[in-house]
Design an enzyme around this catalytic site. Structure first.
Site, PDB file in Angstrom:
ATOM      1  N   SER A   3      37.452  44.354  43.794  1.00  0.00           N
ATOM      2  CA  SER A   3      38.464  44.692  42.793  1.00  0.00           C
ATOM      3  C   SER A   3      38.372  43.686  41.655  1.00  0.00           C
ATOM      4  CB  SER A   3      39.869  44.641  43.401  1.00  0.00           C
ATOM      5  OG  SER A   3      40.871  44.724  42.398  1.00  0.00           O
ATOM      6  N   TYR A  54      46.239  40.526  48.654  1.00  0.00           N
ATOM      7  CA  TYR A  54      45.186  41.458  48.247  1.00  0.00           C
ATOM      8  C   TYR A  54      44.142  40.752  47.384  1.00  0.00           C
ATOM      9  CZ  TYR A  54      42.987  45.515  46.027  1.00  0.00           C
ATOM     10  OH  TYR A  54      42.079  46.440  45.560  1.00  0.00           O
TER      11      TYR A  54
END
Length: 255
Positions: free
Chosen positions: A146, A159
């Protein structure tokens, strides 16, 4: 399609969700036999498998909780057995993205994200490499990371940390597995559209479109195309690389 992955056997984890489903579909369109892993979303995974078979392709659905190391090894073993003893591509896509303020985050909440997003990547890659190192041509492993690996967002500390670790795991694995012909890379998406996203988060979508030089959200197909490239012969000299797919958001100045 161009048949870039003709003859390959690919395992895509998290293929019951939007991005994973898009990756698996593109791999099948490019000629790969695809193993669709899911934990939830089994119905959509089976629907895609039926579509692939209807197009004359090969597809298998397997279910497992990849926070269990033994389950990771079982999924890889089933994929390789179904592939006639071969597994040429692994896409580690399975992941979760809950929100939680860091000050109130419990160790259990931290571990739930890290075990799903990072530990499963480690275990699946290790198991797949054991298969790939013994076959002609080695293989390719692609982790879905990401842009939050390098650009943190509020409420995403667990995350962001897990995705930053995924990027470094890929580089470390590329270093150690390269001698076996195994390439390991990451794809780092920006905001990918999904059903109901704009209604649920209109302000965030508006801000993203304003920030992105290409002025749109990403699509699962955008991520899938990057994964196809990395698994194909076109990327035969690409390993340890993080391919950012974010419409140019990361190019914006920070001040």
């Amino acid at each position: 399609m161009s048949g870039l992955l003709e003859g390959q056997v690919a395992l895509v984890t998290g293929a019951g969700g939007g991005i994973g489903r898009g990756i698996a579909a593109r791999f099948a369109q490019e000629g790969a036999a695809v193993v669709l892993h899911c934990r939830t979303g089994a119905e959509t995974a089976h629907e895609l498998a039926l579509r692939v078979r209807g197009m004359g392709g090969r597809a298998l659905v397997v279910r497992a909780d990849l926070t269990d190391e033994d389950a990771c090894r079982r999924v890889v073993a089933e994929a390789a057995e179904w592939g006639g003893g071969r597994l040429t591509a692994l896409v580690n896509n399975a992941g979760v993205q809950p929100t939680q303020e860091l000050a109130g985050m419990s160790v259990a909440q931290w571990r739930a994200v890290v075990d799903t997003n990072l530990s499963s990547v480690f275990a699946c890659t290790q198991a797949a490499a054991e298969v790939m190192r013994g076959q002609d041509g080695g293989g390719s492993v692609t982790h879905i990371a990401s842009i939050e690996a390098s650009r943190p967002a509020p409420l995403h500390a667990h995350y962001c940390a897990s995705k930053a670790a995924v990027v470094m795991h890929a580089r470390s694995a590329a270093l150690e597995y390269g001698r076996f012909g195994i390439r390991v890379n990451t794809v780092s998406p920006g905001l990918i559209d999904r059903e109901g996203l704009e209604e649920a988060w209109p302000e965030g979508v508006r801000r993203w479109r304003a920030a992105a030089p290409l002025a749109r959200l990403g699509r699962p197909e955008d991520v899938a195309d990057a994964c196809v490239f990395l698994a194909s012969r076109l990327a035969s000299w690409v390993t340890g690389h993080d391919l950012v797919v974010d419409g140019g958001v990361s190019a914006r100045p920070a001040w």
